[in-house]
Design a protein around this motif. Structure first.
Motif, PDB file in Angstrom:
ATOM      1  N   VAL A  29      48.662  23.678  45.415  1.00  0.00           N
ATOM      2  CA  VAL A  29      47.898  24.623  44.590  1.00  0.00           C
ATOM      3  C   VAL A  29      47.276  23.847  43.434  1.00  0.00           C
ATOM      4  CG1 VAL A  29      47.995  26.662  43.119  1.00  0.00           C
ATOM      5  CG2 VAL A  29      49.427  26.551  45.173  1.00  0.00           C
ATOM      6  N   LEU A  30      45.987  24.055  43.200  1.00  0.00           N
ATOM      7  CA  LEU A  30      45.301  23.474  42.049  1.00  0.00           C
ATOM      8  C   LEU A  30      44.661  24.591  41.247  1.00  0.00           C
ATOM      9  CD1 LEU A  30      44.175  21.137  40.337  1.00  0.00           C
ATOM     10  CD2 LEU A  30      42.264  20.993  41.955  1.00  0.00           C
ATOM     11  N   LEU A  31      45.013  24.651  39.971  1.00  0.00           N
ATOM     12  CA  LEU A  31      44.444  25.630  39.055  1.00  0.00           C
ATOM     13  C   LEU A  31      43.343  24.945  38.246  1.00  0.00           C
ATOM     14  CD1 LEU A  31      47.833  27.093  37.770  1.00  0.00           C
ATOM     15  CD2 LEU A  31      46.513  27.774  39.788  1.00  0.00           C
ATOM     16  N   LEU A  32      42.146  25.507  38.294  1.00  0.00           N
ATOM     17  CA  LEU A  32      41.001  24.909  37.607  1.00  0.00           C
ATOM     18  C   LEU A  32      40.574  25.768  36.433  1.00  0.00           C
ATOM     19  CD1 LEU A  32      38.716  23.868  40.608  1.00  0.00           C
ATOM     20  CD2 LEU A  32      40.274  22.414  39.312  1.00  0.00           C
ATOM     21  N   GLN A  33      40.072  25.092  35.391  1.00  0.00           N
ATOM     22  CA  GLN A  33      39.495  25.778  34.250  1.00  0.00           C
ATOM     23  C   GLN A  33      38.142  25.151  33.903  1.00  0.00           C
ATOM     24  OE1 GLN A  33      42.771  24.141  33.369  1.00  0.00           O
ATOM     25  NE2 GLN A  33      43.550  25.706  34.776  1.00  0.00           N
ATOM     26  N   GLU A  34      37.343  25.942  33.220  1.00  0.00           N
ATOM     27  CA  GLU A  34      36.007  25.547  32.764  1.00  0.00           C
ATOM     28  C   GLU A  34      35.158  25.071  33.942  1.00  0.00           C
ATOM     29  OE1 GLU A  34      34.052  23.595  28.750  1.00  0.00           O
ATOM     30  OE2 GLU A  34      36.113  23.076  29.243  1.00  0.00           O
ATOM     31  N   THR A  35      35.142  25.897  34.992  1.00  0.00           N
ATOM     32  CA  THR A  35      34.320  25.562  36.160  1.00  0.00           C
ATOM     33  C   THR A  35      32.832  25.651  35.846  1.00  0.00           C
ATOM     34  OG1 THR A  35      34.370  27.848  36.949  1.00  0.00           O
ATOM     35  CG2 THR A  35      36.094  26.348  37.774  1.00  0.00           C
ATOM     36  N   LYS A  36      32.461  26.530  34.914  1.00  0.00           N
ATOM     37  CA  LYS A  36      31.070  26.699  34.480  1.00  0.00           C
ATOM     38  C   LYS A  36      30.150  27.073  35.638  1.00  0.00           C
ATOM     39  CE  LYS A  36      31.338  23.586  30.482  1.00  0.00           C
ATOM     40  NZ  LYS A  36      30.787  22.374  29.831  1.00  0.00           N
ATOM     41  N   LEU A  37      30.699  27.839  36.590  1.00  0.00           N
ATOM     42  CA  LEU A  37      29.923  28.272  37.746  1.00  0.00           C
ATOM     43  C   LEU A  37      30.153  29.755  38.011  1.00  0.00           C
ATOM     44  CD1 LEU A  37      30.544  25.388  40.314  1.00  0.00           C
ATOM     45  CD2 LEU A  37      28.422  25.838  39.086  1.00  0.00           C
ATOM     46  N   ALA A  38      29.098  30.437  38.430  1.00  0.00           N
ATOM     47  CA  ALA A  38      29.261  31.789  38.949  1.00  0.00           C
ATOM     48  C   ALA A  38      30.004  31.702  40.282  1.00  0.00           C
ATOM     49  CB  ALA A  38      27.897  32.445  39.139  1.00  0.00           C
ATOM     50  N   ASP A  39      30.629  32.794  40.673  1.00  0.00           N
ATOM     51  CA  ASP A  39      31.426  32.779  41.902  1.00  0.00           C
ATOM     52  C   ASP A  39      30.608  32.338  43.113  1.00  0.00           C
ATOM     53  OD1 ASP A  39      33.636  33.600  40.492  1.00  0.00           O
ATOM     54  OD2 ASP A  39      33.412  35.722  41.002  1.00  0.00           O
ATOM     55  N   LEU A 101      54.751  32.259  45.206  1.00  0.00           N
ATOM     56  CA  LEU A 101      54.767  32.043  43.763  1.00  0.00           C
ATOM     57  C   LEU A 101      53.562  32.715  43.130  1.00  0.00           C
ATOM     58  CD1 LEU A 101      56.006  30.471  41.299  1.00  0.00           C
ATOM     59  CD2 LEU A 101      54.415  28.621  41.889  1.00  0.00           C
ATOM     60  N   ARG A 102      53.797  33.456  42.052  1.00  0.00           N
ATOM     61  CA  ARG A 102      52.692  34.055  41.306  1.00  0.00           C
ATOM     62  C   ARG A 102      52.157  33.004  40.342  1.00  0.00           C
ATOM     63  NH1 ARG A 102      49.206  37.871  42.621  1.00  0.00           N
ATOM     64  NH2 ARG A 102      48.082  38.643  40.793  1.00  0.00           N
ATOM     65  N   VAL A 103      50.884  32.663  40.462  1.00  0.00           N
ATOM     66  CA  VAL A 103      50.290  31.632  39.612  1.00  0.00           C
ATOM     67  C   VAL A 103      49.119  32.211  38.827  1.00  0.00           C
ATOM     68  CG1 VAL A 103      51.009  29.751  41.119  1.00  0.00           C
ATOM     69  CG2 VAL A 103      48.766  30.789  41.459  1.00  0.00           C
ATOM     70  N   TRP A 104      48.987  31.741  37.603  1.00  0.00           N
ATOM     71  CA  TRP A 104      47.887  32.111  36.716  1.00  0.00           C
ATOM     72  C   TRP A 104      47.153  30.854  36.288  1.00  0.00           C
ATOM     73  CZ3 TRP A 104      47.073  36.858  33.650  1.00  0.00           C
ATOM     74  CH2 TRP A 104      47.896  37.932  34.020  1.00  0.00           C
ATOM     75  N   SER A 105      45.849  30.888  36.359  1.00  0.00           N
ATOM     76  CA  SER A 105      45.010  29.840  35.777  1.00  0.00           C
ATOM     77  C   SER A 105      44.295  30.450  34.571  1.00  0.00           C
ATOM     78  CB  SER A 105      43.986  29.332  36.791  1.00  0.00           C
ATOM     79  OG  SER A 105      43.142  28.351  36.214  1.00  0.00           O
ATOM     80  N   VAL A 106      44.513  29.865  33.388  1.00  0.00           N
ATOM     81  CA  VAL A 106      43.960  30.459  32.170  1.00  0.00           C
ATOM     82  C   VAL A 106      43.178  29.425  31.371  1.00  0.00           C
ATOM     83  CG1 VAL A 106      45.785  32.186  32.022  1.00  0.00           C
ATOM     84  CG2 VAL A 106      46.046  30.037  30.788  1.00  0.00           C
ATOM     85  N   TYR A 107      42.118  29.907  30.759  1.00  0.00           N
ATOM     86  CA  TYR A 107      41.305  29.094  29.850  1.00  0.00           C
ATOM     87  C   TYR A 107      41.190  29.869  28.539  1.00  0.00           C
ATOM     88  CZ  TYR A 107      37.266  26.527  28.007  1.00  0.00           C
ATOM     89  OH  TYR A 107      36.413  25.792  27.220  1.00  0.00           O
ATOM     90  N   VAL A 108      42.066  29.541  27.610  1.00  0.00           N
ATOM     91  CA  VAL A 108      42.181  30.283  26.357  1.00  0.00           C
ATOM     92  C   VAL A 108      40.960  30.005  25.476  1.00  0.00           C
ATOM     93  CG1 VAL A 108      43.582  30.564  24.272  1.00  0.00           C
ATOM     94  CG2 VAL A 108      44.686  30.239  26.506  1.00  0.00           C
ATOM     95  N   PRO A 109      40.439  31.018  24.776  1.00  0.00           N
ATOM     96  CA  PRO A 109      39.315  30.778  23.864  1.00  0.00           C
ATOM     97  C   PRO A 109      39.612  29.658  22.874  1.00  0.00           C
ATOM     98  CG  PRO A 109      39.686  33.125  24.125  1.00  0.00           C
ATOM     99  CD  PRO A 109      40.812  32.446  24.830  1.00  0.00           C
ATOM    100  N   ASN A 110      38.577  28.927  22.510  1.00  0.00           N
ATOM    101  CA  ASN A 110      38.721  27.776  21.622  1.00  0.00           C
ATOM    102  C   ASN A 110      39.114  28.159  20.204  1.00  0.00           C
ATOM    103  OD1 ASN A 110      37.229  25.930  19.491  1.00  0.00           O
ATOM    104  ND2 ASN A 110      37.619  24.621  21.275  1.00  0.00           N
ATOM    105  N   ALA A 146      49.426  28.395  33.850  1.00  0.00           N
ATOM    106  CA  ALA A 146      49.034  27.046  33.447  1.00  0.00           C
ATOM    107  C   ALA A 146      47.543  27.013  33.178  1.00  0.00           C
ATOM    108  CB  ALA A 146      49.393  26.032  34.535  1.00  0.00           C
ATOM    109  N   GLY A 147      47.145  26.012  32.405  1.00  0.00           N
ATOM    110  CA  GLY A 147      45.735  25.843  32.125  1.00  0.00           C
ATOM    111  C   GLY A 147      45.502  25.244  30.765  1.00  0.00           C
TER     112      GLY A 147
END
Length: 255
Positions: A29-39, A101-110, A146-147
């Protein structure tokens, strides 16, 4: 299960780095953040060819999170209940069940600056995330969130605390918000650094910051009581070379 988290700072720009990394490290499993892409712009075909199912939550130019999995993706949730916006909710959180496993990928505001409305948005976002995670924990299933949290948990998690006086990422309210998330039922998985004594995960692009190890630990992995962590490390090598992200992946081996 091998789980990793990585702020790639544009998946489009970093895809030539991400695909070889996946082939080499083979995370389940890889959790990514800041992809900067539309789905619709996510390179699903290339990732599928690499062996991964993909769940995404993106809006285009900014933010964006995703989950890549070789062990299935079920019950995908984009965002979370009572998630605040700025002014509207942004693409900053996605969760799913992968291999039980329940996984969360999060990108918290700066947060930008402590006197900025974005800082209050950040604190509100972290508080709402805590409540959403507590609800997930109440189901009794194991959870990993995580993130890029954009908060250094302690002074030991920045290269020089004096350099951050008056800045976000290190203020008491931000750290208190993290502590409340941990108190909901998580453990901070502190990874082993590949250089020096500090487990930094982020280094500014400014000249010399990376090579002098002037970094921060802001990419975090929080595991619930039902998760057994065997080891964790920061893949600092992924921060080197041509056109890297300013973040390094954190890789965690779960029993």
């Amino acid at each position: 299960m091998r789980l990793a988290t990585w702020n790639v700072n544009s998946l489009k720009m970093r895809l030539p780095r991400v695909l070889p990394w996946l082939a080499d490290k083979q995370p389940d499993v890889l959790l990514l953040q800041e992809t900067k892409l539309a789905d619709a712009a996510i390179p699903t075909a290339e990732l599928k060819e690499a062996g991964y199912e993909v769940a995404t939550h993106g809006s285009g130019q900014w933010n964006g999170v995703a989950i890549l999995s070789k062990v299935g993706i079920e019950d995908v949730v984009r965002g979370f209940d009572s998630e605040p916006g700025f002014p509207d909710p942004e693409a900053r959180a996605i969760s799913a069940t992968c291999g039980g496993l329940r996984v969360w990928s999060v990108y918290v505001p700066n947060g930008r600056e402590p006197d900025s409305p974005h800082y209050q948005y950040k604190l509100g976002w972290l508080a709402a995330l805590r409540d959403a995670l507590a609800a997930d924990l109440a189901t009794g299933r194991p959870v990993v969130v995580a993130g890029d949290f954009n908060v250094a948990p302690t002074d030991a998690d920045v290269w020089d605390p004096k350099a951050f006086v008056g800045s976000t990422h290190v203020t008491a309210p931000e750290r208190d918000a993290l502590a409340r998330i941990l108190a909901a039922g998580f453990t901070d998985v502190v990874p082993t650094p590949m250089k020096g004594p500090h487990p930094f995960t982020y280094w500014d692009y400014r000249a010399g910051m990376f090579h002098q190890n002037m970094g921060m630990r802001i990419d975090l992995v929080y595991a619930s009581a039902g998760v057994t962590v065997e080891s964790a490390y920061i893949d600092r090598e992924a921060r080197k070379g041509k056109a890297p992200s300013d973040h390094a992946p954190v890789v965690v081996e779960l029993a």
